[in-house]
Design a protein around this motif. Sequence first.
Motif, PDB file in Angstrom:
ATOM      1  N   PRO A 128      17.007   5.921  -7.061  1.00 57.01           N
ATOM      2  CA  PRO A 128      17.542   7.197  -6.585  1.00 57.01           C
ATOM      3  C   PRO A 128      16.822   7.699  -5.327  1.00 57.01           C
ATOM      4  CG  PRO A 128      17.261   7.258  -8.962  1.00 57.01           C
ATOM      5  CD  PRO A 128      16.627   5.984  -8.476  1.00 57.01           C
ATOM      6  N   LEU A 129      17.578   8.328  -4.451  1.00 59.25           N
ATOM      7  CA  LEU A 129      17.104   8.900  -3.188  1.00 59.25           C
ATOM      8  C   LEU A 129      16.527   7.853  -2.243  1.00 59.25           C
ATOM      9  CD1 LEU A 129      15.284  12.130  -4.503  1.00 59.25           C
ATOM     10  CD2 LEU A 129      17.689  11.867  -3.826  1.00 59.25           C
ATOM     11  N   GLY A 130      16.684   6.583  -2.555  1.00 61.20           N
ATOM     12  CA  GLY A 130      16.139   5.523  -1.716  1.00 61.20           C
ATOM     13  C   GLY A 130      14.643   5.329  -1.876  1.00 61.20           C
ATOM     14  N   THR A 131      14.060   5.899  -2.948  1.00 60.51           N
ATOM     15  CA  THR A 131      12.612   5.804  -3.148  1.00 60.51           C
ATOM     16  C   THR A 131      12.220   4.401  -3.603  1.00 60.51           C
ATOM     17  OG1 THR A 131      12.701   6.545  -5.446  1.00 60.51           O
ATOM     18  CG2 THR A 131      12.421   8.249  -3.744  1.00 60.51           C
ATOM     19  N   PRO A 132      10.956   4.026  -3.380  1.00 59.40           N
ATOM     20  CA  PRO A 132      10.508   2.700  -3.793  1.00 59.40           C
ATOM     21  C   PRO A 132      10.055   2.625  -5.250  1.00 59.40           C
ATOM     22  CG  PRO A 132       8.787   3.781  -2.544  1.00 59.40           C
ATOM     23  CD  PRO A 132       9.990   4.692  -2.510  1.00 59.40           C
ATOM     24  N   VAL A 133       9.853   3.766  -5.907  1.00 62.93           N
ATOM     25  CA  VAL A 133       9.278   3.777  -7.253  1.00 62.93           C
ATOM     26  C   VAL A 133       9.947   4.856  -8.105  1.00 62.93           C
ATOM     27  CG1 VAL A 133       7.164   4.177  -8.581  1.00 62.93           C
ATOM     28  CG2 VAL A 133       7.037   2.983  -6.409  1.00 62.93           C
ATOM     29  N   GLU A 134      10.144   4.537  -9.380  1.00 61.67           N
ATOM     30  CA  GLU A 134      10.587   5.520 -10.362  1.00 61.67           C
ATOM     31  C   GLU A 134       9.811   5.257 -11.648  1.00 61.67           C
ATOM     32  OE1 GLU A 134      14.699   7.282 -12.321  1.00 61.67           O
ATOM     33  OE2 GLU A 134      14.710   5.258 -11.492  1.00 61.67           O
ATOM     34  N   LEU A 135       9.300   6.335 -12.258  1.00 64.08           N
ATOM     35  CA  LEU A 135       8.500   6.198 -13.471  1.00 64.08           C
ATOM     36  C   LEU A 135       9.193   6.796 -14.687  1.00 64.08           C
ATOM     37  CD1 LEU A 135       4.967   7.403 -12.275  1.00 64.08           C
ATOM     38  CD2 LEU A 135       5.961   5.116 -12.095  1.00 64.08           C
ATOM     39  N   GLU A 136       8.897   6.201 -15.826  1.00 70.72           N
ATOM     40  CA  GLU A 136       9.196   6.772 -17.132  1.00 70.72           C
ATOM     41  C   GLU A 136       7.851   6.816 -17.864  1.00 70.72           C
ATOM     42  OE1 GLU A 136      11.864   5.730 -21.018  1.00 70.72           O
ATOM     43  OE2 GLU A 136      10.622   4.142 -20.177  1.00 70.72           O
ATOM     44  N   VAL A 137       7.518   7.956 -18.455  1.00 75.22           N
ATOM     45  CA  VAL A 137       6.250   8.073 -19.156  1.00 75.22           C
ATOM     46  C   VAL A 137       6.517   8.705 -20.519  1.00 75.22           C
ATOM     47  CG1 VAL A 137       3.855   8.860 -19.001  1.00 75.22           C
ATOM     48  CG2 VAL A 137       5.183   8.592 -16.903  1.00 75.22           C
ATOM     49  N   ILE A 138       5.909   8.138 -21.542  1.00 77.52           N
ATOM     50  CA  ILE A 138       5.992   8.697 -22.887  1.00 77.52           C
ATOM     51  C   ILE A 138       4.582   9.083 -23.304  1.00 77.52           C
ATOM     52  CG2 ILE A 138       6.637   8.304 -25.292  1.00 77.52           C
ATOM     53  CD1 ILE A 138       8.553   6.099 -24.275  1.00 77.52           C
ATOM     54  N   PHE A 139       4.419  10.369 -23.645  1.00 78.52           N
ATOM     55  CA  PHE A 139       3.139  10.908 -24.067  1.00 78.52           C
ATOM     56  C   PHE A 139       3.173  11.239 -25.556  1.00 78.52           C
ATOM     57  CE2 PHE A 139       3.671  12.335 -19.649  1.00 78.52           C
ATOM     58  CZ  PHE A 139       2.487  11.920 -19.070  1.00 78.52           C
TER      59      PHE A 139
ATOM     60  N   ALA B  93      -1.230   1.707  -9.288  1.00 76.13           N
ATOM     61  CA  ALA B  93      -1.633   3.026  -8.779  1.00 76.13           C
ATOM     62  C   ALA B  93      -1.303   4.125  -9.782  1.00 76.13           C
ATOM     63  CB  ALA B  93      -0.984   3.302  -7.429  1.00 76.13           C
ATOM     64  N   ALA B  94      -0.143   4.054 -10.429  1.00 74.32           N
ATOM     65  CA  ALA B  94       0.213   5.042 -11.458  1.00 74.32           C
ATOM     66  C   ALA B  94      -0.661   4.853 -12.692  1.00 74.32           C
ATOM     67  CB  ALA B  94       1.689   4.917 -11.823  1.00 74.32           C
ATOM     68  N   SER B  95      -0.874   3.611 -13.104  1.00 79.58           N
ATOM     69  CA  SER B  95      -1.717   3.327 -14.272  1.00 79.58           C
ATOM     70  C   SER B  95      -3.134   3.830 -14.060  1.00 79.58           C
ATOM     71  CB  SER B  95      -1.762   1.819 -14.539  1.00 79.58           C
ATOM     72  OG  SER B  95      -0.496   1.321 -14.853  1.00 79.58           O
ATOM     73  N   GLU B  96      -3.676   3.597 -12.864  1.00 79.89           N
ATOM     74  CA  GLU B  96      -5.040   4.011 -12.560  1.00 79.89           C
ATOM     75  C   GLU B  96      -5.185   5.527 -12.612  1.00 79.89           C
ATOM     76  OE1 GLU B  96      -5.490   2.068  -8.778  1.00 79.89           O
ATOM     77  OE2 GLU B  96      -5.608   0.082  -9.733  1.00 79.89           O
ATOM     78  N   LEU B  97      -4.204   6.254 -12.090  1.00 79.95           N
ATOM     79  CA  LEU B  97      -4.269   7.712 -12.134  1.00 79.95           C
ATOM     80  C   LEU B  97      -4.253   8.204 -13.587  1.00 79.95           C
ATOM     81  CD1 LEU B  97      -4.289  10.522 -10.823  1.00 79.95           C
ATOM     82  CD2 LEU B  97      -1.786  10.389 -10.769  1.00 79.95           C
ATOM     83  N   LEU B  98      -3.352   7.679 -14.395  1.00 81.43           N
ATOM     84  CA  LEU B  98      -3.281   8.096 -15.798  1.00 81.43           C
ATOM     85  C   LEU B  98      -4.577   7.764 -16.534  1.00 81.43           C
ATOM     86  CD1 LEU B  98       0.400   7.099 -16.628  1.00 81.43           C
ATOM     87  CD2 LEU B  98      -0.497   9.391 -16.169  1.00 81.43           C
ATOM     88  N   ARG B  99      -5.151   6.595 -16.258  1.00 76.60           N
ATOM     89  CA  ARG B  99      -6.429   6.222 -16.875  1.00 76.60           C
ATOM     90  C   ARG B  99      -7.538   7.173 -16.443  1.00 76.60           C
ATOM     91  NH1 ARG B  99      -8.362   1.596 -14.032  1.00 76.60           N
ATOM     92  NH2 ARG B  99      -9.126   3.263 -12.712  1.00 76.60           N
ATOM     93  N   ASP B 100      -7.578   7.501 -15.149  1.00 75.54           N
ATOM     94  CA  ASP B 100      -8.622   8.396 -14.640  1.00 75.54           C
ATOM     95  C   ASP B 100      -8.519   9.792 -15.240  1.00 75.54           C
ATOM     96  OD1 ASP B 100      -9.542   6.298 -13.101  1.00 75.54           O
ATOM     97  OD2 ASP B 100      -8.732   7.078 -11.212  1.00 75.54           O
TER      98      ASP B 100
ATOM     99  N   GLU C 126       0.828  -1.210   0.000  1.00 77.85           N
ATOM    100  CA  GLU C 126       0.000   0.000   0.000  1.00 77.85           C
ATOM    101  C   GLU C 126       0.865   1.263   0.000  1.00 77.85           C
ATOM    102  OE1 GLU C 126      -3.114   2.360  -0.547  1.00 77.85           O
ATOM    103  OE2 GLU C 126      -3.109   0.194  -0.747  1.00 77.85           O
ATOM    104  N   ALA C 127       1.943   1.282   0.762  1.00 78.58           N
ATOM    105  CA  ALA C 127       2.860   2.436   0.742  1.00 78.58           C
ATOM    106  C   ALA C 127       3.507   2.560  -0.637  1.00 78.58           C
ATOM    107  CB  ALA C 127       3.924   2.288   1.824  1.00 78.58           C
ATOM    108  N   GLY C 128       3.829   1.426  -1.251  1.00 80.41           N
ATOM    109  CA  GLY C 128       4.378   1.453  -2.609  1.00 80.41           C
ATOM    110  C   GLY C 128       3.381   2.037  -3.602  1.00 80.41           C
ATOM    111  N   ARG C 129       2.108   1.688  -3.449  1.00 84.88           N
ATOM    112  CA  ARG C 129       1.059   2.240  -4.319  1.00 84.88           C
ATOM    113  C   ARG C 129       0.948   3.753  -4.137  1.00 84.88           C
ATOM    114  NH1 ARG C 129      -2.714  -0.317  -6.870  1.00 84.88           N
ATOM    115  NH2 ARG C 129      -4.347   1.149  -6.238  1.00 84.88           N
TER     116      ARG C 129
END
Length: 160
Positions: free
Chosen positions: A145-156, A119-126, A67-70
Amino acid sequence: MHAESGPAGAEQRLSELGIQLPAPLSHSAPTWKRYSRANLLFLSGMLPTEGHGAKFIGRVGAELDVEAGRKAAHLAALNALAVERQHLGSLDKVKRVVRLGVSVATSGDVREQPKVADAASELLRDVFGKDKSPCRLVYGVASLPLGTPVELEVIFEIAG
């Protein structure tokens, strides 16, 4: 007679969802890059940050639960939208989200990376609509990086 309105644009859906985008990172931020070529906008290094620091630190399955990862993936996607809006002037200029790449830092035995990425997919869909949803690639990695649990790449794909 009154004219019928077309489908809601991304900016209107964002408002209807009650979502406030965070302030975009400054152009000097070392954790993301943008590159636009023809009608594509590439954002990489989108992290779950607030201000100048990481809001979430740790690996899913070790220091953090799914849940924290989401929540981290959702925040990283919000940051991507903020950068995109800053670059394009409006989210309505997006024709579709071509690709979403999600790296999830996990302990070795975690297999729930797709649930975090959802969670990222759902936001983009919404925001952009189901018909503009991207293909997706999800990776489990040892650290980010920075010890974070998630990093995204998005192509629009953007309107020309």
